[in-house]
Design a protein around this motif. Structure first.
Motif, mmCIF file in Angstrom:
data_model
loop_
_atom_site.group_PDB
_atom_site.id
_atom_site.type_symbol
_atom_site.label_atom_id
_atom_site.label_comp_id
_atom_site.label_asym_id
_atom_site.label_seq_id
_atom_site.Cartn_x
_atom_site.Cartn_y
_atom_site.Cartn_z
ATOM 1 N N TRP A 244 0.807 -1.226 0.000
ATOM 2 C CA TRP A 244 0.000 0.000 0.000
ATOM 3 C C TRP A 244 0.842 1.279 0.000
ATOM 4 C CZ3 TRP A 244 -4.242 -0.987 4.311
ATOM 5 C CH2 TRP A 244 -5.015 -2.089 3.941
ATOM 6 N N GLU B 46 6.672 5.845 -1.871
ATOM 7 C CA GLU B 46 6.258 5.258 -3.141
ATOM 8 C C GLU B 46 6.955 3.910 -3.356
ATOM 9 O OE1 GLU B 46 3.845 6.403 -4.959
ATOM 10 O OE2 GLU B 46 3.620 8.087 -3.586
ATOM 11 N N ARG C 198 -4.605 1.046 -8.479
ATOM 12 C CA ARG C 198 -4.291 2.482 -8.453
ATOM 13 C C ARG C 198 -5.180 3.181 -9.459
ATOM 14 N NH1 ARG C 198 -0.930 4.349 -12.667
ATOM 15 N NH2 ARG C 198 0.058 2.697 -13.884
ATOM 16 N N THR C 199 -5.562 4.396 -9.123
ATOM 17 C CA THR C 199 -6.414 5.174 -10.010
ATOM 18 C C THR C 199 -5.582 6.154 -10.823
ATOM 19 O OG1 THR C 199 -6.801 7.075 -8.553
ATOM 20 C CG2 THR C 199 -8.165 5.105 -8.193
ATOM 21 N N ARG D 261 -1.062 9.096 -4.088
ATOM 22 C CA ARG D 261 0.205 8.755 -4.722
ATOM 23 C C ARG D 261 0.886 10.022 -5.228
ATOM 24 N NH1 ARG D 261 0.596 3.435 -6.519
ATOM 25 N NH2 ARG D 261 1.863 4.150 -8.277
ATOM 26 N N TYR E 3 -4.528 7.452 -6.662
ATOM 27 C CA TYR E 3 -4.676 6.874 -5.324
ATOM 28 C C TYR E 3 -4.484 5.364 -5.382
ATOM 29 C CZ TYR E 3 -6.145 11.237 -3.276
ATOM 30 O OH TYR E 3 -6.142 12.532 -2.809
ATOM 31 N N THR E 4 -3.813 4.848 -4.381
ATOM 32 C CA THR E 4 -3.757 3.403 -4.165
ATOM 33 C C THR E 4 -4.951 3.027 -3.308
ATOM 34 O OG1 THR E 4 -1.342 3.291 -4.340
ATOM 35 C CG2 THR E 4 -2.440 1.540 -3.117
#
Length: 450
Positions: free
Chosen positions: A61, A161, A241-242, A263, A268-269
């Motif tokens: 994550w 990250e 992820r988005t 992120r 986003y994760t």
């Protein structure tokens, strides 16, 4: 859809004939230990069967959290957070570390009471955290459409990250002359006069006086070939992820159905916080007794099933010699398929709950295997004192989904053990022989996070 692609790291041109220490595993535990050892003046060869951060160190994550940890880990996590804060300057590279804070949303008063207990556990370690009322949650997250009664807010929690952090550390090692040897599986450890004298890799022999096994889910198999028992299983996590989401929250959000974090690329994760389905393996049966306390404590959160993992386990050799192709050469990088339905449901809850995510698009999904021990606390230890243990052989594994955030401190503690320095924290919770010396093994509760 393949798993995340971590930043690539170059290879050292030649395998050395000798090193002070050979580190097995190019994830965060191995790389951080190599960094510590090199700064203490030791020569290090880091051998990775695949590529740097190819498995869970790039698939987690990305949370660097102090909250929701077993209290036995808290002193080491406090040190880890301190090391994360200075890592970019230390290596001259970017890990993406940010202290962003985390908010743990509660749907019931019972859940809120558990967060009160979490605050009481954090207090002796100087970790600030506060309870938020529903009104304070709504002020912090305008438009949030969730039925919450309050939340725990933890300002010291952060993120880094996963696809860039460990590769950045490894590139710093290369620049300092540390050997990085990818696509180079270690087959066996050699001994002379009863202690470590070297390793045999698929490319040749390296003489050394110490070896660290930091092989993640592969550690049990490697140690078992040496006659050392490590009661470790693996479980699969699924993540997506988005694409970038304008106006999303800066800090982490965790609810009963999902967990998410911002992120560096603006996306986003997102992962499910619901119980995962555990695929039985032959080791699940072999270790049933060792994991019985965990099963009793977590039975509501575990869904068992039989699938390809069982047959895969039956086919995997458990013994091999220095001249034989090892299992690590046959499976360079584990890239399991994600549980699409589970993470799709999590994202759908996020879309309904937060106005910024109404039209969030999925950029990628992936799965990853997490190494788990019966008490959900890692082993960072020498092997002396256990059956088959070898002086000079050390282990750093079993992080149970906590390893990314804990990795920097784990590297320091492992380096302390290898060099004989005073340990940065008490070693007792992390010793390998706790599983064989009569110590009562018990998990704290549902603390697995990725």
């Amino acid at each position: 859809m393949p798993g995340p692609e971590p930043d690539r790291v170059g290879n050292s041109p030649e395998l050395p004939r000798h090193a002070d220490v050979v580190v097995i595993g190019g994830g965060i535990a191995g790389v951080c230990t190599a960094l510590e050892l090199s700064e203490r003046g030791l020569s290090v060869a880091l051998c990775e069967k695949g590529h740097i951060a190819g498995e869970q160190s790039s698939r987690n994550w990305g949370w660097v959290r102090l909250t929701h940890r077993d209290v036995r880990e808290l002193p080491l996590m406090a040190e880890s957070r301190r090391l994360w804060a200075g890592m970019d300057a230390r290596i001259g590279g970017g890990t993406g570390y940010v202290q962003c804070g985390a908010t743990y949303l509660c749907a019931t008063e019972a859940a809120l009471e558990l967060e009160r207990e979490a605050i009481r556990e954090l207090a002796p370690h100087g970790v600030p955290a506060e309870l938020l009322s529903r009104a304070e949650v709504m002020a912090q997250c305008p438009g949030l459409a969730l039925d919450v009664v309050g939340a725990l807010h933890a300002p010291y929690d952060g993120r880094a990250e996963p696809q860039t952090a460990v590769p950045a550390m490894a590139r710093a090692l290369l620049a300092r002359g540390v050997g990085i040897h990818q696509d180079c599986a270690v087959r066996v450890v050699e001994t002379q006069a009863g202690r470590v004298s070297g390793v045999v890799t698929e490319r040749g022999h390296i003489a050394c006086s110490a070896v660290l096994v930091a092989g993640g889910v592969w550690s049990r198999l490697f140690l078992g070939n040496l006659g050392i028992e490590l009661p470790q299983l693996r479980t699969k996590g699924s993540v997506l992820r988005t694409e970038p989401v304008p106006d999303g929250p800066e800090g982490h959000l965790k609810y009963r159905d999902f967990a998410m974090r911002r992120r560096a690329d603006g996306g986003y994760t997102v992962a499910s916080a619901l119980p995962s389905r555990y695929q039985l393996t032959p080791d699940s049966l072999r270790l049933l007794r060792a994991f019985a306390p965990t099963l009793r404590a977590e039975w509501r959160n575990i869904s068992l099933g039989v699938g390809p993992s069982f047959l895969e386990g039956l086919r995997t050799p458990r013994r091999w010699g220095p001249a034989e192709v090892s299992p690590f050469e046959k499976a360079r990088v584990l890239d399991p398929a994600p549980d699409d339905a589970r993470i799709d449901r999590a994202l759908e809850v996020v879309r309904r709950a937060h106005p910024a995510f109404r039209h969030a698009k999925v950029a990628q999904k992936w799965g990853g295997y997490i190494d788990v021990l019966p008490d959900v606390v890692p082993v960072i230890s020498g092997t002396e004192g256990v059956k088959g243990g070898i002086p000079g052989l050390f282990v750093s594994t079993g992080f149970s989904g906590h390893g990314f955030g804990l990795g920097t401190g784990a590297g320091r503690l492992a380096a302390d053990l290898i060099t004989g320095a005073a340990p940065v924290v008490d070693l007792t919770p992390f010793r390998l022989h706790r599983f064989s010396d009569g110590t009562r093994i018990s998990p704290k509760g549902s603390v697995i996070q990725r």
